[in-house]
Write a protein that holds these residues in place. Structure first.
Motif, PDB file in Angstrom:
ATOM      1  N   ASP A   1     -12.027  -3.055   2.447  1.00 36.20           N
ATOM      2  CA  ASP A   1     -11.975  -3.269   3.891  1.00 36.20           C
ATOM      3  C   ASP A   1     -10.549  -3.303   4.437  1.00 36.20           C
ATOM      4  O   ASP A   1     -10.347  -3.374   5.648  1.00 36.20           O
ATOM      5  CB  ASP A   1     -12.729  -4.543   4.280  1.00 36.20           C
ATOM      6  CG  ASP A   1     -12.307  -5.774   3.490  1.00 36.20           C
ATOM      7  OD1 ASP A   1     -11.574  -5.631   2.493  1.00 36.20           O
ATOM      8  OD2 ASP A   1     -12.734  -6.888   3.869  1.00 36.20           O
ATOM      9  N   THR A   2      -9.543  -3.244   3.559  1.00 35.90           N
ATOM     10  CA  THR A   2      -8.152  -3.189   4.026  1.00 35.90           C
ATOM     11  C   THR A   2      -7.665  -1.759   4.230  1.00 35.90           C
ATOM     12  O   THR A   2      -6.589  -1.546   4.789  1.00 35.90           O
ATOM     13  CB  THR A   2      -7.207  -3.870   3.022  1.00 35.90           C
ATOM     14  OG1 THR A   2      -7.225  -3.146   1.777  1.00 35.90           O
ATOM     15  CG2 THR A   2      -7.620  -5.315   2.776  1.00 35.90           C
ATOM     16  N   THR A   3      -8.434  -0.789   3.780  1.00 39.35           N
ATOM     17  CA  THR A   3      -7.951   0.594   3.780  1.00 39.35           C
ATOM     18  C   THR A   3      -7.721   1.135   5.187  1.00 39.35           C
ATOM     19  O   THR A   3      -6.714   1.807   5.451  1.00 39.35           O
ATOM     20  CB  THR A   3      -8.931   1.500   3.014  1.00 39.35           C
ATOM     21  OG1 THR A   3      -8.981   1.073   1.643  1.00 39.35           O
ATOM     22  CG2 THR A   3      -8.489   2.953   3.064  1.00 39.35           C
ATOM     23  N   ALA A   4      -8.611   0.841   6.117  1.00 39.24           N
ATOM     24  CA  ALA A   4      -8.486   1.405   7.463  1.00 39.24           C
ATOM     25  C   ALA A   4      -7.198   0.953   8.142  1.00 39.24           C
ATOM     26  O   ALA A   4      -6.468   1.768   8.727  1.00 39.24           O
ATOM     27  CB  ALA A   4      -9.698   1.033   8.312  1.00 39.24           C
ATOM     28  N   ILE A   5      -6.871  -0.345   8.068  1.00 42.17           N
ATOM     29  CA  ILE A   5      -5.662  -0.818   8.736  1.00 42.17           C
ATOM     30  C   ILE A   5      -4.420  -0.334   7.995  1.00 42.17           C
ATOM     31  O   ILE A   5      -3.420   0.050   8.622  1.00 42.17           O
ATOM     32  CB  ILE A   5      -5.666  -2.357   8.903  1.00 42.17           C
ATOM     33  CG1 ILE A   5      -4.442  -2.811   9.700  1.00 42.17           C
ATOM     34  CG2 ILE A   5      -5.744  -3.067   7.567  1.00 42.17           C
ATOM     35  CD1 ILE A   5      -4.327  -2.228  11.083  1.00 42.17           C
ATOM     36  N   ALA A   6      -4.459  -0.309   6.665  1.00 45.79           N
ATOM     37  CA  ALA A   6      -3.304   0.191   5.917  1.00 45.79           C
ATOM     38  C   ALA A   6      -3.022   1.648   6.266  1.00 45.79           C
ATOM     39  O   ALA A   6      -1.870   2.038   6.519  1.00 45.79           O
ATOM     40  CB  ALA A   6      -3.545   0.037   4.417  1.00 45.79           C
ATOM     41  N   ARG A   7      -4.071   2.459   6.303  1.00 49.58           N
ATOM     42  CA  ARG A   7      -3.873   3.877   6.634  1.00 49.58           C
ATOM     43  C   ARG A   7      -3.413   4.057   8.072  1.00 49.58           C
ATOM     44  O   ARG A   7      -2.628   4.967   8.370  1.00 49.58           O
ATOM     45  CB  ARG A   7      -5.165   4.652   6.381  1.00 49.58           C
ATOM     46  CG  ARG A   7      -5.479   4.829   4.905  1.00 49.58           C
ATOM     47  CD  ARG A   7      -6.707   5.704   4.691  1.00 49.58           C
ATOM     48  NE  ARG A   7      -6.963   5.927   3.274  1.00 49.58           N
ATOM     49  CZ  ARG A   7      -7.976   6.642   2.806  1.00 49.58           C
ATOM     50  NH1 ARG A   7      -8.843   7.207   3.649  1.00 49.58           N
ATOM     51  NH2 ARG A   7      -8.134   6.798   1.504  1.00 49.58           N
ATOM     52  N   ALA A   8      -3.869   3.186   8.962  1.00 50.71           N
ATOM     53  CA  ALA A   8      -3.430   3.281  10.358  1.00 50.71           C
ATOM     54  C   ALA A   8      -1.929   3.038  10.462  1.00 50.71           C
ATOM     55  O   ALA A   8      -1.218   3.753  11.180  1.00 50.71           O
ATOM     56  CB  ALA A   8      -4.194   2.280  11.216  1.00 50.71           C
ATOM     57  N   TRP A   9      -1.434   2.025   9.757  1.00 55.79           N
ATOM     58  CA  TRP A   9       0.009   1.751   9.798  1.00 55.79           C
ATOM     59  C   TRP A   9       0.804   2.908   9.201  1.00 55.79           C
ATOM     60  O   TRP A   9       1.853   3.290   9.734  1.00 55.79           O
ATOM     61  CB  TRP A   9       0.329   0.466   9.040  1.00 55.79           C
ATOM     62  CG  TRP A   9      -0.186  -0.810   9.617  1.00 55.79           C
ATOM     63  CD1 TRP A   9      -0.766  -1.843   8.930  1.00 55.79           C
ATOM     64  CD2 TRP A   9      -0.142  -1.243  10.988  1.00 55.79           C
ATOM     65  NE1 TRP A   9      -1.093  -2.874   9.771  1.00 55.79           N
ATOM     66  CE2 TRP A   9      -0.714  -2.534  11.047  1.00 55.79           C
ATOM     67  CE3 TRP A   9       0.318  -0.662  12.164  1.00 55.79           C
ATOM     68  CZ2 TRP A   9      -0.839  -3.256  12.235  1.00 55.79           C
ATOM     69  CZ3 TRP A   9       0.196  -1.371  13.361  1.00 55.79           C
ATOM     70  CH2 TRP A   9      -0.375  -2.645  13.386  1.00 55.79           C
ATOM     71  N   VAL A  10       0.314   3.475   8.112  1.00 52.91           N
ATOM     72  CA  VAL A  10       1.019   4.595   7.486  1.00 52.91           C
ATOM     73  C   VAL A  10       0.995   5.815   8.397  1.00 52.91           C
ATOM     74  O   VAL A  10       2.010   6.504   8.568  1.00 52.91           O
ATOM     75  CB  VAL A  10       0.404   4.926   6.113  1.00 52.91           C
ATOM     76  CG1 VAL A  10       1.056   6.169   5.515  1.00 52.91           C
ATOM     77  CG2 VAL A  10       0.556   3.739   5.158  1.00 52.91           C
TER      78      VAL A  10
END
Length: 299
Positions: A223-232
């Motif tokens: 569930d952390t992938t979406a926000i991590a990818r958004a920042w990247v």
């Protein structure tokens, strides 16, 4: 024979090898030889520079950023000592200071490898600093080329949007900016941080997935992938990765650091961008040399 690593579950190495010059841009050293701030219960055992070297050998990182832990307060001796122990050429630090810090002390910290100051205000009652200190200290460290590193809640980020917009220096948000899951992208703090990133001075640390994940290690912190990818996706040139070793918020069951390193492959699937996150970006933010060799950890 299985090898035991201090403050880390498991014993396997990451599935993907770290590139030469890879940096762990967020970890802490706890050392009972140095002064304590607040309750000694916040100390973490087996979290010295020597212990961390074992973790480095496991995950393959060569460069390190030591972040002053709350339990050692504003006595940054523990962090300066760790920089020396781990190697000044490949180690930088982030300090904690108060507004009455002298110019001479800031110069001494800079010479010792400090490149930023941290405001850990997520739990204000236990903090060594407060919000009133942020702006005056940001003004002072900006002259040194330092950044301010913020461990704030999403609510605190949203509430202090005007303060953040006034800061003259580079800003680094800890731990994916601590946005609540699973609705991180719709939280007002996401827009605040996104606007700050538009100015080219605001960075994100891809670290601490266990802090806000609801699915946890059992669910691969998916569930952390979406926000991590958004920042990247927003600014791939202004993100760095950190282990958060020795995981002080997880006293009962320590995370598997190999799994945390492998999670970066989910957050940043493109190999060239991942190299940027691990090598090029921290070199820019912390002032490491642009080139490196595979023998950096063997001093």
């Amino acid at each position: 024979m299985d090898v035991s690593y201090p403050n880390s579950s498991g014993s396997r190495r990451p599935a993907s090898a770290a590139p030469a010059g890879a940096c762990d841009a967020h970890m802490h050293i706890y050392d009972g030889r140095f002064a304590l701030h607040g309750s000694p219960d916040a100390m973490v055992d087996k979290a010295t520079a020597s212990d961390y070297r074992l973790l480095q050998q496991r995950i393959g990182t060569q460069r390190t950023v030591v972040v002053q832990p709350r339990v050692h307060g504003t006595d940054n001796s523990v962090t300066l000592d760790a920089i020396r122990a781990l190697g000044p050429a490949r180690t930088r630090g982030v300090a904690v200071v108060h507004p009455d810090v002298s110019d001479a002390e800031l110069a001494r910290l800079h010479a010792g490898g400090i490149r930023g100051i941290r405001f850990t205000l997520y739990t204000p009652a236990n903090a060594a600093t407060d919000f009133s200190m942020v702006e005056p200290l940001a003004q002072r460290v900006h002259a040194l080329g330092w950044h301010v590193q913020l461990h704030w809640s999403a609510g605190q980020i949203a509430a202090h949007a005007d303060l953040l917009a006034r800061l003259p220096c580079t800003i680094v948000f800890d731990h994916l900016a601590r946005l609540p899951l699973p609705d991180a992208l719709s939280h007002p703090a996401f827009d605040v941080v996104s606007r700050l990133r538009d100015d080219g001075r605001t960075w994100i640390k891809l670290s601490g997935p266990y802090l806000d994940s609801r699915v946890g290690a059992a669910g691969g912190y998916a569930d952390t992938t979406a926000i991590a990818r958004a920042w990247v996706r927003q600014a791939p040139e202004r993100v760095v990765w950190g282990s958060d070793w020795p995981h002080p918020t997880e006293p009962a069951v320590k995370p598997d650091d190999a799994a945390l390193f492998d999670l970066l492959g989910q957050w940043v699937p493109d190999a060239a961008t991942r190299h940027r996150v691990l090598v090029d970006n921290p070199a820019l933010l912390y002032g490491f040399p642009e080139t490196t060799t595979k023998t950096e950890t063997t001093e």
